[in-house]
Design an enzyme around this catalytic site. Structure first.
Site, mmCIF file in Angstrom:
data_model
loop_
_atom_site.group_PDB
_atom_site.id
_atom_site.type_symbol
_atom_site.label_atom_id
_atom_site.label_comp_id
_atom_site.label_asym_id
_atom_site.label_seq_id
_atom_site.Cartn_x
_atom_site.Cartn_y
_atom_site.Cartn_z
ATOM 1 C CG ASP A 1 45.688 63.366 13.251
ATOM 2 O OD1 ASP A 1 46.705 64.162 13.057
ATOM 3 O OD2 ASP A 1 45.460 62.529 12.298
ATOM 4 C CE1 TYR B 1 45.564 58.201 10.797
ATOM 5 C CE2 TYR B 1 47.893 58.912 10.616
ATOM 6 C CZ TYR B 1 46.606 58.877 11.231
ATOM 7 O OH TYR B 1 46.663 58.853 12.625
ATOM 8 N N GLY C 1 49.173 48.755 34.867
ATOM 9 C CA GLY C 1 49.064 49.917 36.050
ATOM 10 C C GLY C 1 48.404 51.271 35.345
ATOM 11 N N GLY D 1 41.353 60.255 27.408
ATOM 12 C CA GLY D 1 40.308 60.956 26.839
ATOM 13 C C GLY D 1 39.292 60.074 26.098
ATOM 14 N N GLY D 2 39.516 58.742 26.022
ATOM 15 C CA GLY D 2 38.301 57.909 25.333
ATOM 16 C C GLY D 2 38.722 58.166 23.913
ATOM 17 C CB SER E 1 53.429 59.290 16.310
ATOM 18 O OG SER E 1 54.403 59.884 15.526
ATOM 19 C CD GLU F 1 47.318 48.831 23.377
ATOM 20 O OE1 GLU F 1 47.194 49.199 22.251
ATOM 21 O OE2 GLU F 1 47.299 47.548 23.310
#
Length: 644
Positions: free
Chosen positions: A265, A552, A346, A197-198, A281, A342
């Site tokens: 999120d 956060y 593959g 999804g970038g 997560s 990441e």
């Protein structure tokens, strides 16, 4: 030239694809519809039809409004947000002048290194479908960036020439096309970078510089592989292709009466494969676990072709489900290698995941505490509830609580309730101060009896620390705040404010120290650079564990008159990360490492461990076809070192 005729993506709202052009299918007339969904913004978070804008009233007063109608906060005037920014930063927000120009539809980037014959070979893989191969500038720019403040600033300032971008983007529809692409890339000496999804905030989709990776780079957009292959209701499993977005997966499962339990999120845009590759997560991990708890098996295409933990490889649902066990003791498993990989080893093509029946009851609550110390004691006790914990528990510090108050209408609904309670409690007890109070937001899911029991437990713990319930609307508002914050960041960028979030896991014994010292470090770094105004810093405690929690941080700074503001921001963020590590926090809880945090890897990982990972990489990808160089592989001097 092909590169002059390749067009933009054009995905419909229903996920189908429609071409922008209806020209000849030969290599000389290539158009493309590979991109984020046409509803997604370029150079900003979220949907094109959503986002915060300034509304000036007849009396000259200014309010912020979320355009569109996708969110509960949409079309609601927020007159307190700009005053909040001005009070916290001690600066006047000039809403009459944008600090950055509108995003360029045709950004200036370097030419692709591919030749026309190379593009023809890519087209052969997708059966000549010109809608699934692109060299168009905007497409390449979107696929060579993520969603850090640096990415957005480079796009907004039309400075993408500073980045190396992929030479082409291809959108496969099945595993056979991916295998053919891998074979071709091996023959042509191309490097492949998987793309979901970038939404990464780690520079994971950035291309390595030419001095490290001289080969042409092809980004593999997985979002056409978005099917639910099968559902095994008896065993609570589903086989799903990895390119499906969270929003689509939730929708498809809900139609069948199930939930996936995973709710990051970024759920609207991120993909199943991205969750696995990042080791993600979600907000409701208390109930459903993290992605490594939800995924039972993965299928990966590497340079040695397909790889799966299961011996069964046919399409029979019963056989596949029967060979997927809740737990086995049969040596190291493939899924573990893929969590956090990441894109280095593959392309994750599909996964078998757990599913649960939709909860019978969903409820929310908000609880205010007189101080952060009281709130922290509360969530620490909640963490001890084990399986009785609510699905989501978040503790917002005072700064973030007040931001939440600013994201509401003037004296109406929940705003009035919270203000009234705060004032009354302050009068009665003289213990609550608007400048010190914090808020815990709770989300419950389960059977009616389960939710009722959890509410009783939470009420008992909250009262022991002086907490006062503000009701379900406050809880839901805090939950929705998650989806608004990302939009806020890019709105603020238009008015000389840069902002970003970063996270860490912290042991309970270190939580308060990490939060205090990290905020102090940001203030120090901000002052020594003589930056305008005051930094705006907030934090929240989110996912709860027996031995600690995810924390956060949100940092916002004004950049008016600041040279290279994105670089300056990055320096301060790196200093904050340094302080987190010094105080005992982790490098990342779930955002991953990518290239942004790779320089910190030697501080948390031994050289022998890095060498072991290089050996694993070599066995899965001996020719380094997947040379994205994220995490521990970012510091490899060359592809030859990885191959050795």
């Amino acid at each position: 030239s092909i590169r002059d005729t390749v067009a933009d993506f054009n995905f419909c709202d229903d996920g189908s694809v429609t071409p922008l052009f209806t020209s000849d299918t030969s290599c000389q007339h290539v158009s493309s519809s590979i991109s984020a969904c046409s509803s997604e913004s370029f150079g900003a978070w979220g949907h094109r039809d959503s986002g915060f804008v300034i509304k000036v009233e007849k009396d000259g007063s200014r309010a912020v409004v979320m355009k569109g109608n996708r969110y509960n906060i949409s079309n609601v005037a927020l007159p307190r947000l700009i005053p909040f920014l001005e009070k916290e930063s001690q600066l006047r927000v000039n809403t009459r002048r944008l600090s950055l120009p509108p995003t360029a539809d045709n950004p200036t980037i370097a030419n692709s290194a591919l030749q026309d014959e190379d593009v023809c070979k890519l087209l052969e893989i997708v059966s000549g479908d010109r809608d699934r191969v692109s060299l168009e500038a905007k497409v390449r720019a979107r696929h060579g960036t993520g969603h850090t403040q640096e990415d957005m600033y480079l796009i907004r300032s039309n400075s993408l020439e500073r980045l190396r971008l992929p030479d082409a983007v291809i959108c496969p529809e099945n595993e056979e096309e991916i295998k053919t692409l891998v074979t071709l890339s091996t023959e042509e000496q191309w490097c492949l970078v998987p793309f979901g999804g970038g939404t990464n905030v780690s520079h994971a989709t950035h291309c390595p510089p030419l001095e490290l990776e001289p080969r042409p780079i092809i980004t593999v957009d997985m979002r056409q592989m978005k099917q639910v292959m099968w559902i095994d209701e008896a065993n609570g499993l589903a086989h799903v292709q990895a390119g499906i977005t969270g929003a689509e997966l939730v929708h498809q499962m809900k139609e069948r009466g199930y939930t996936i339990g995973h709710e990051p999120d970024s759920i609207e845009f991120s993909t199943l494969g991205g969750w696995i590759a990042t080791k993600a997560s979600g907000m409701k991990r208390n109930k459903y676990g993290n992605i490594e708890d939800i995924v039972q098996d993965v299928h990966v295409i590497g340079s040695n072709f397909g790889c799966s933990q299961r011996a069964c490889q046919d399409d029979d649902k019963a056989d596949k489900a029967a060979s997927t066990y809740g737990r086995v003791s049969t040596g190291m498993d493939l899924s573990t290698l893929m969590f956090g990989s990441e894109g280095n080893c593959g392309i994750i093509t599909s996964a078998i995941i757990k599913i649960w029946p939709l909860p019978e009851t969903t409820a929310y609550n908000g609880i205010i505490f007189a101080s952060f110390e009281d709130g922290l004691k509360f969530v620490r006790e909640v963490a001890k509830l084990s399986s009785s914990k609510p699905a989501s528990v978040r503790l917002l510090d005072n700064e973030q609580f007040r931001l939440g108050q600013a994201l509401r209408k003037e004296c109406a609904g929940i705003a009035w309730i919270v203000e009234y309670l705060m004032k009354m409690v302050s009068i009665w007890t003289n213990s609550f101060s608007p400048s010190k109070a914090v808020c815990a937001t709770i989300a419950y899911e389960g059977s009616s009896d389960e939710v009722k029991y959890q509410q009783q437990c939470i009420g008992r713990i909250a009262s022991s620390f002086g907490g006062i319930s503000t009701g379900p609307r406050t809880g839901r508002a805090g939950y929705d705040l998650t989806f608004a914050i990302a939009y806020l960041r890019d709105f603020a960028m238009s008015y000389h404010f840069l902002a970003e979030s970063f996270e860490t896991f912290v042991p309970w014994s270190k939580v308060e120290e990490v939060m205090v010292r990290t905020k102090e470090r940001i203030v120090q770094e901000h002052r020594k650079r003589f930056l305008p105004g005051n930094p705006i810093i907030s934090s929240r405690v989110t996912q709860l564990y027996d031995n600690g929690a995810c924390v956060y941080f949100y940092f916002c700074m004004n950049y008016e008159g600041v040279a290279e503001p994105s670089r300056v921001y990055g320096e301060i963020e790196a200093a904050a990360r340094d302080e987190i590590l010094l105080c005992g926090g982790s490098l990342s809880h779930h955002h991953g490492v990518g290239k942004l945090r790779a320089p910190f890897m030697p501080r948390i990982s031994s050289e022998s461990h890095r060498r072991s990972l290089l050996d694993v990489k070599k066995s899965l990808d001996p020719l380094d076809v997947f040379g994205v160089r994220n995490g521990p592989f970012a510091t490899a001097k060359s592809g030859e070192e990885i191959q050795r």
